[in-house]
Design a protein around this motif. Structure first.
Motif, PDB file in Angstrom:
ATOM      1  N   ASP A 129       1.503   9.606  -0.975  1.00 36.41           N
ATOM      2  CA  ASP A 129       0.108   9.210  -0.736  1.00 36.41           C
ATOM      3  C   ASP A 129      -0.804   9.565  -1.902  1.00 36.41           C
ATOM      4  OD1 ASP A 129       0.849   8.248   1.750  1.00 36.41           O
ATOM      5  OD2 ASP A 129       0.033   9.948   2.869  1.00 36.41           O
ATOM      6  N   ALA A 130      -0.667  10.785  -2.431  1.00 44.13           N
ATOM      7  CA  ALA A 130      -1.551  11.232  -3.505  1.00 44.13           C
ATOM      8  C   ALA A 130      -1.390  10.361  -4.744  1.00 44.13           C
ATOM      9  CB  ALA A 130      -1.284  12.696  -3.842  1.00 44.13           C
ATOM     10  N   ALA A 131      -0.172   9.993  -5.084  1.00 40.72           N
ATOM     11  CA  ALA A 131       0.073   9.138  -6.257  1.00 40.72           C
ATOM     12  C   ALA A 131      -0.511   7.749  -6.034  1.00 40.72           C
ATOM     13  CB  ALA A 131       1.571   9.053  -6.543  1.00 40.72           C
ATOM     14  N   SER A 148       0.802  -1.222   0.000  1.00 35.17           N
ATOM     15  CA  SER A 148       0.000   0.000   0.000  1.00 35.17           C
ATOM     16  C   SER A 148       0.836   1.273   0.000  1.00 35.17           C
ATOM     17  CB  SER A 148      -0.946   0.022   1.201  1.00 35.17           C
ATOM     18  OG  SER A 148      -1.908  -1.001   1.105  1.00 35.17           O
ATOM     19  N   ALA A 149       1.871   1.329   0.826  1.00 33.60           N
ATOM     20  CA  ALA A 149       2.655   2.561   0.973  1.00 33.60           C
ATOM     21  C   ALA A 149       3.441   2.916  -0.288  1.00 33.60           C
ATOM     22  CB  ALA A 149       3.613   2.444   2.153  1.00 33.60           C
ATOM     23  N   ARG A 150       3.680   1.944  -1.154  1.00 33.28           N
ATOM     24  CA  ARG A 150       4.464   2.189  -2.372  1.00 33.28           C
ATOM     25  C   ARG A 150       3.723   1.692  -3.615  1.00 33.28           C
ATOM     26  NH1 ARG A 150       7.930   0.524   1.626  1.00 33.28           N
ATOM     27  NH2 ARG A 150       9.669   1.896   2.104  1.00 33.28           N
ATOM     28  N   TRP A 151       2.404   1.706  -3.574  1.00 31.51           N
ATOM     29  CA  TRP A 151       1.606   1.127  -4.648  1.00 31.51           C
ATOM     30  C   TRP A 151       1.911   1.758  -6.002  1.00 31.51           C
ATOM     31  CZ3 TRP A 151      -0.205  -3.233  -5.614  1.00 31.51           C
ATOM     32  CH2 TRP A 151      -1.253  -3.460  -6.514  1.00 31.51           C
ATOM     33  N   SER A 152       2.179   3.022  -6.034  1.00 30.11           N
ATOM     34  CA  SER A 152       2.447   3.720  -7.300  1.00 30.11           C
ATOM     35  C   SER A 152       3.928   3.704  -7.666  1.00 30.11           C
ATOM     36  CB  SER A 152       1.968   5.166  -7.200  1.00 30.11           C
ATOM     37  OG  SER A 152       2.732   5.855  -6.211  1.00 30.11           O
ATOM     38  N   GLY A 153       4.724   3.011  -6.854  1.00 34.95           N
ATOM     39  CA  GLY A 153       6.167   3.026  -7.080  1.00 34.95           C
ATOM     40  C   GLY A 153       6.865   4.132  -6.328  1.00 34.95           C
ATOM     41  N   THR A 154       6.089   4.916  -5.588  1.00 33.12           N
ATOM     42  CA  THR A 154       6.643   5.988  -4.756  1.00 33.12           C
ATOM     43  C   THR A 154       6.032   5.867  -3.370  1.00 33.12           C
ATOM     44  OG1 THR A 154       4.896   7.658  -5.042  1.00 33.12           O
ATOM     45  CG2 THR A 154       6.536   7.480  -6.805  1.00 33.12           C
ATOM     46  N   ARG A 155       6.489   6.701  -2.456  1.00 30.93           N
ATOM     47  CA  ARG A 155       5.873   6.764  -1.125  1.00 30.93           C
ATOM     48  C   ARG A 155       4.908   7.955  -1.028  1.00 30.93           C
ATOM     49  NH1 ARG A 155       8.010   3.437   3.129  1.00 30.93           N
ATOM     50  NH2 ARG A 155       6.663   4.692   4.437  1.00 30.93           N
ATOM     51  N   VAL A 213     -14.010   1.434  -1.314  1.00 26.46           N
ATOM     52  CA  VAL A 213     -13.249   2.516  -1.939  1.00 26.46           C
ATOM     53  C   VAL A 213     -14.233   3.462  -2.623  1.00 26.46           C
ATOM     54  CG1 VAL A 213     -11.490   3.113  -3.646  1.00 26.46           C
ATOM     55  CG2 VAL A 213     -11.239   1.035  -2.267  1.00 26.46           C
ATOM     56  N   ALA A 214     -14.092   4.732  -2.355  1.00 26.89           N
ATOM     57  CA  ALA A 214     -14.944   5.754  -2.972  1.00 26.89           C
ATOM     58  C   ALA A 214     -14.568   5.916  -4.449  1.00 26.89           C
ATOM     59  CB  ALA A 214     -14.770   7.077  -2.237  1.00 26.89           C
ATOM     60  N   HIS A 215     -15.345   6.730  -5.171  1.00 34.29           N
ATOM     61  CA  HIS A 215     -15.045   7.014  -6.578  1.00 34.29           C
ATOM     62  C   HIS A 215     -14.152   8.239  -6.727  1.00 34.29           C
ATOM     63  CE1 HIS A 215     -17.723   4.047  -8.458  1.00 34.29           C
ATOM     64  NE2 HIS A 215     -18.465   4.223  -7.377  1.00 34.29           N
ATOM     65  N   ALA A 216     -14.064   9.032  -5.668  1.00 31.34           N
ATOM     66  CA  ALA A 216     -13.243  10.244  -5.716  1.00 31.34           C
ATOM     67  C   ALA A 216     -12.811  10.593  -4.297  1.00 31.34           C
ATOM     68  CB  ALA A 216     -14.043  11.404  -6.321  1.00 31.34           C
ATOM     69  N   GLY A 243      -2.554   8.784   3.935  1.00 33.10           N
ATOM     70  CA  GLY A 243      -2.628   7.530   3.192  1.00 33.10           C
ATOM     71  C   GLY A 243      -3.871   7.477   2.313  1.00 33.10           C
ATOM     72  N   TYR A 244      -4.657   6.444   2.491  1.00 29.57           N
ATOM     73  CA  TYR A 244      -5.843   6.212   1.665  1.00 29.57           C
ATOM     74  C   TYR A 244      -7.123   6.725   2.320  1.00 29.57           C
ATOM     75  CZ  TYR A 244      -2.832   3.169  -1.114  1.00 29.57           C
ATOM     76  OH  TYR A 244      -1.817   2.673  -1.915  1.00 29.57           O
ATOM     77  N   ASP A 245      -7.012   7.462   3.421  1.00 32.30           N
ATOM     78  CA  ASP A 245      -8.192   7.902   4.168  1.00 32.30           C
ATOM     79  C   ASP A 245      -9.216   8.629   3.303  1.00 32.30           C
ATOM     80  OD1 ASP A 245      -7.531   6.815   6.629  1.00 32.30           O
ATOM     81  OD2 ASP A 245      -6.529   8.631   7.336  1.00 32.30           O
ATOM     82  N   SER A 246      -8.752   9.473   2.385  1.00 37.69           N
ATOM     83  CA  SER A 246      -9.695  10.297   1.616  1.00 37.69           C
ATOM     84  C   SER A 246     -10.457   9.513   0.556  1.00 37.69           C
ATOM     85  CB  SER A 246      -8.960  11.473   0.971  1.00 37.69           C
ATOM     86  OG  SER A 246      -8.010  11.004   0.029  1.00 37.69           O
ATOM     87  N   ILE A 247     -10.110   8.232   0.338  1.00 36.39           N
ATOM     88  CA  ILE A 247     -10.869   7.430  -0.636  1.00 36.39           C
ATOM     89  C   ILE A 247     -11.484   6.186   0.010  1.00 36.39           C
ATOM     90  CG2 ILE A 247      -9.554   8.273  -2.619  1.00 36.39           C
ATOM     91  CD1 ILE A 247      -8.134   5.511  -2.675  1.00 36.39           C
TER      92      ILE A 247
END
Length: 195
Positions: A94-96, A85-92, A142-145, A153-157
């Motif tokens: 959160d927004a990515a 989860s912390a590196r899902w986009s290949g970075t650390r 998981v929300a749509h936006a 982290g993922y709190d906003s979705i």
């Protein structure tokens, strides 16, 4: 007697959240931030990664160490991102990470967006050699936006089960009562008090 415990995390958000949860649930235990080296988290589960971090912090400081490993698992994705989860986009970043997960679920309807936050809290006492892991899970979807300004982290979705708002829209005090981390910490309290 006061027990000083080091939290094996360089994440200031996690340190603050743990301190808030602790202040609500327990007296006589003080959590302090860890400034030592970060170990390689190469475990195959939340439990293993939490133990890797707690062992490293305990060895570095000689004090009781706590470490959490947490993340979000999406059912339709076979439990991914999970421990990644912390590196899902290949970075650390959160927004990515959030953007990538939302893009991966773009065509998925609400009934199939079930997800859950997981948290494993490892407690390692370097004196006695005792190691324990407490776990907590927070179901939702998981929300749509993105929505909300609180959390990280993922709190906003993430929309917790039984609610219609994201966990980033909850007051920190409310989140600290119901989150995966709060649930794991509640299970960890008796283990800490036994020390």
């Amino acid at each position: 007697m006061t027990l000083h415990v080091v939290l094996a995390s360089h994440n200031a958000h996690k340190v603050a959240e743990f301190q808030r949860i602790l202040a609500r649930d327990v007296t006589g235990i003080i959590i302090e931030a860890f400034d030592g080296p970060e170990p390689v988290e190469d475990g195959a589960s939340f439990d293993e990664n939490a133990l890797i971090k707690a062992r490293a912090a305990a060895a570095h400081t000689g004090r009781v160490a706590l470490a959490d490993d947490s993340g979000i698992s999406v059912d339709i994705m076979g439990g991914a991102p999970g421990i990644f989860s912390a590196r899902w986009s290949g970075t650390r970043e959160d927004a990515a990470n959030r953007r990538l997960l939302l893009a991966q679920l773009a065509d998925i309807d609400d009934p199939n967006r079930a997800a859950r936050f997981h948290c494993a809290i490892a407690i390692v006492d370097p004196v006695s050699g005792t190691e324990n892991v407490a776990r907590g899970e927070w179901p939702g979807r998981v929300a749509h936006a993105e929505s909300g300004e609180n959390g990280f982290g993922y709190d906003s979705i993430f929309i917790p089960e039984g609610l219609s708002v994201s966990s980033a829209e909850l007051a920190p005090e409310h989140k600290n009562e119901i989150s995966h981390r709060a649930r794991a910490f509640q299970a960890a309290v008796p283990l800490l008090q036994a020390l």
